[in-house]
Design an enzyme around this catalytic site. Structure first.
Site, PDB file in Angstrom:
ATOM      1  N   ASP A  33      46.521  43.650  51.594  1.00  0.00           N
ATOM      2  CA  ASP A  33      45.448  42.647  51.612  1.00  0.00           C
ATOM      3  C   ASP A  33      45.667  41.710  52.806  1.00  0.00           C
ATOM      4  O   ASP A  33      46.786  41.298  53.102  1.00  0.00           O
ATOM      5  CB  ASP A  33      45.449  41.860  50.300  1.00  0.00           C
ATOM      6  CG  ASP A  33      44.167  41.082  50.103  1.00  0.00           C
ATOM      7  OD1 ASP A  33      43.388  41.421  49.185  1.00  0.00           O
ATOM      8  OD2 ASP A  33      43.933  40.118  50.868  1.00  0.00           O
ATOM      9  N   ILE A  34      44.579  41.381  53.481  1.00  0.00           N
ATOM     10  CA  ILE A  34      44.668  40.546  54.689  1.00  0.00           C
ATOM     11  C   ILE A  34      45.031  39.095  54.349  1.00  0.00           C
ATOM     12  O   ILE A  34      45.527  38.358  55.195  1.00  0.00           O
ATOM     13  CB  ILE A  34      43.333  40.612  55.477  1.00  0.00           C
ATOM     14  CG1 ILE A  34      43.536  40.266  56.938  1.00  0.00           C
ATOM     15  CG2 ILE A  34      42.254  39.741  54.839  1.00  0.00           C
ATOM     16  CD1 ILE A  34      42.363  40.650  57.826  1.00  0.00           C
ATOM     17  N   ASN A  95      38.219  43.011  40.368  1.00  0.00           N
ATOM     18  CA  ASN A  95      37.114  42.066  40.242  1.00  0.00           C
ATOM     19  C   ASN A  95      35.811  42.857  40.352  1.00  0.00           C
ATOM     20  O   ASN A  95      35.680  43.721  41.222  1.00  0.00           O
ATOM     21  CB  ASN A  95      37.186  41.005  41.330  1.00  0.00           C
ATOM     22  CG  ASN A  95      38.434  40.156  41.226  1.00  0.00           C
ATOM     23  OD1 ASN A  95      38.849  39.789  40.129  1.00  0.00           O
ATOM     24  ND2 ASN A  95      39.054  39.858  42.354  1.00  0.00           N
ATOM     25  N   GLU A 103      34.083  40.083  45.928  1.00  0.00           N
ATOM     26  CA  GLU A 103      33.578  39.704  47.252  1.00  0.00           C
ATOM     27  C   GLU A 103      33.220  40.915  48.091  1.00  0.00           C
ATOM     28  O   GLU A 103      32.241  40.878  48.843  1.00  0.00           O
ATOM     29  CB  GLU A 103      34.616  38.831  47.982  1.00  0.00           C
ATOM     30  CG  GLU A 103      34.739  37.451  47.349  1.00  0.00           C
ATOM     31  CD  GLU A 103      35.874  36.628  47.930  1.00  0.00           C
ATOM     32  OE1 GLU A 103      36.563  37.101  48.862  1.00  0.00           O
ATOM     33  OE2 GLU A 103      36.089  35.515  47.427  1.00  0.00           O
ATOM     34  N   VAL A 104      34.030  41.947  48.041  1.00  0.00           N
ATOM     35  CA  VAL A 104      33.765  43.144  48.851  1.00  0.00           C
ATOM     36  C   VAL A 104      33.182  44.227  47.939  1.00  0.00           C
ATOM     37  O   VAL A 104      33.843  44.670  46.991  1.00  0.00           O
ATOM     38  CB  VAL A 104      35.047  43.651  49.542  1.00  0.00           C
ATOM     39  CG1 VAL A 104      34.744  44.904  50.359  1.00  0.00           C
ATOM     40  CG2 VAL A 104      35.651  42.558  50.423  1.00  0.00           C
ATOM     41  N   HIS A 108      37.807  48.318  44.696  1.00  0.00           N
ATOM     42  CA  HIS A 108      39.198  48.185  45.131  1.00  0.00           C
ATOM     43  C   HIS A 108      40.020  47.676  43.964  1.00  0.00           C
ATOM     44  O   HIS A 108      39.600  46.786  43.232  1.00  0.00           O
ATOM     45  CB  HIS A 108      39.339  47.253  46.339  1.00  0.00           C
ATOM     46  CG  HIS A 108      38.622  45.938  46.197  1.00  0.00           C
ATOM     47  ND1 HIS A 108      37.254  45.828  46.331  1.00  0.00           N
ATOM     48  CD2 HIS A 108      39.086  44.697  45.924  1.00  0.00           C
ATOM     49  CE1 HIS A 108      36.905  44.569  46.165  1.00  0.00           C
ATOM     50  NE2 HIS A 108      37.994  43.860  45.903  1.00  0.00           N
ATOM     51  N   HIS A 110      43.322  45.701  43.078  1.00  0.00           N
ATOM     52  CA  HIS A 110      44.379  44.836  43.605  1.00  0.00           C
ATOM     53  C   HIS A 110      45.680  45.183  42.890  1.00  0.00           C
ATOM     54  O   HIS A 110      45.710  45.240  41.644  1.00  0.00           O
ATOM     55  CB  HIS A 110      44.082  43.366  43.309  1.00  0.00           C
ATOM     56  CG  HIS A 110      42.878  42.786  43.976  1.00  0.00           C
ATOM     57  ND1 HIS A 110      42.956  41.985  45.100  1.00  0.00           N
ATOM     58  CD2 HIS A 110      41.556  42.879  43.692  1.00  0.00           C
ATOM     59  CE1 HIS A 110      41.744  41.595  45.454  1.00  0.00           C
ATOM     60  NE2 HIS A 110      40.862  42.114  44.614  1.00  0.00           N
TER      61      HIS A 110
HETATM   62  P1  AMP Z   1      37.542  40.752  45.760  1.00  0.00           P
HETATM   63  O1  AMP Z   1      37.281  39.300  45.516  1.00  0.00           O
HETATM   64  O2  AMP Z   1      38.180  41.426  44.588  1.00  0.00           O
HETATM   65  O3  AMP Z   1      36.328  41.479  46.274  1.00  0.00           O
HETATM   66  O4  AMP Z   1      38.657  40.788  46.878  1.00  0.00           O
HETATM   67  C1  AMP Z   1      38.466  41.205  48.188  1.00  0.00           C
HETATM   68  C2  AMP Z   1      39.810  41.211  48.850  1.00  0.00           C
HETATM   69  O5  AMP Z   1      39.690  41.862  50.097  1.00  0.00           O
HETATM   70  C3  AMP Z   1      40.391  39.812  49.120  1.00  0.00           C
HETATM   71  O6  AMP Z   1      41.672  39.721  48.488  1.00  0.00           O
HETATM   72  C4  AMP Z   1      40.501  39.766  50.643  1.00  0.00           C
HETATM   73  O7  AMP Z   1      41.631  39.052  51.096  1.00  0.00           O
HETATM   74  C5  AMP Z   1      40.571  41.233  51.009  1.00  0.00           C
HETATM   75  N1  AMP Z   1      40.114  41.589  52.347  1.00  0.00           N
HETATM   76  C6  AMP Z   1      38.966  41.213  52.958  1.00  0.00           C
HETATM   77  N2  AMP Z   1      38.876  41.751  54.187  1.00  0.00           N
HETATM   78  C7  AMP Z   1      39.990  42.497  54.360  1.00  0.00           C
HETATM   79  C8  AMP Z   1      40.496  43.320  55.423  1.00  0.00           C
HETATM   80  N3  AMP Z   1      39.827  43.466  56.575  1.00  0.00           N
HETATM   81  N4  AMP Z   1      41.690  43.929  55.253  1.00  0.00           N
HETATM   82  C9  AMP Z   1      42.383  43.773  54.107  1.00  0.00           C
HETATM   83  N5  AMP Z   1      41.950  43.029  53.068  1.00  0.00           N
HETATM   84  C10 AMP Z   1      40.784  42.395  53.194  1.00  0.00           C
END
Ligand code: AMP
Length: 125
Positions: A33-34, A95, A103-104, A108, A110
């Site tokens: 994770d970034i 999530n 968010e994404v 995914h 975690h």
């Molecule tokens: P979520 O709220 O579960 O959608 O979490 C999205 C996760 O993606 C967050 O923990 C971010 O820090 C992570 N994230 C966003 N962009 C990147 C990226 N380019 N590389 C790695 N992790 C990312």
């Protein structure tokens, strides 16, 4: 809502932006994770276009589900969090949707660990 092919994880899968890869197999990719919320914070994603865990569990093929599950297992071992390998455990969560603060919009999982987590990862800071 349909899958957004321009989400950031889709771009990682297409090689348009880099990631810090931890593991990869035919159907899955795992990367750090970034913005880690723990010493170990890895995201495991399917390579297929699934917007969340519900979409994946409902629509993925058996091969994709097996490949993803094996990738998750490898991440538990590689990162050293697996209790079966002498680790001290972890938190794994997905999530999902607006109530889940996703968010994404690409499924995914975690995987967080490497230290005592308390409530970390369960609520936004
Ligand atoms: P979520 O709220 O579960 O959608 O979490 C999205 C996760 O993606 C967050 O923990 C971010 O820090 C992570 N994230 C966003 N962009 C990147 C990226 N380019 N590389 C790695 N992790 C990312």
């Amino acid at each position: 809502m349909s899958y957004d092919k321009d989400n950031i994880f889709a771009k990682i899968l297409r090689g348009e932006i880099p990631c810090d890869k931890v593991f990869e197999n035919e159907h899955s990719l795992a990367f750090n994770d970034i913005s880690p919320q723990a010493k170990i914070h890895v995201l495991v994603i399917p390579k297929g276009a699934y917007k969340d865990i519900d979409d994946f569990c409902t629509n993925a093929s058996e091969e994709e589900i097996i490949g993803f599950t094996k990738a998750v297992s490898e991440v538990f071992k590689i990162t050293g969090v697996s209790e079966s390998k002498g680790g001290k455990g972890f938190r794994a969560l997905a999530n999902t949707g607006s109530d889940g603060s996703q968010e994404v919009p690409h499924f995914h999982l975690h995987v967080m660990g490497g230290e005592a987590l308390g409530l970390r990862g369960l609520r936004k800071n």
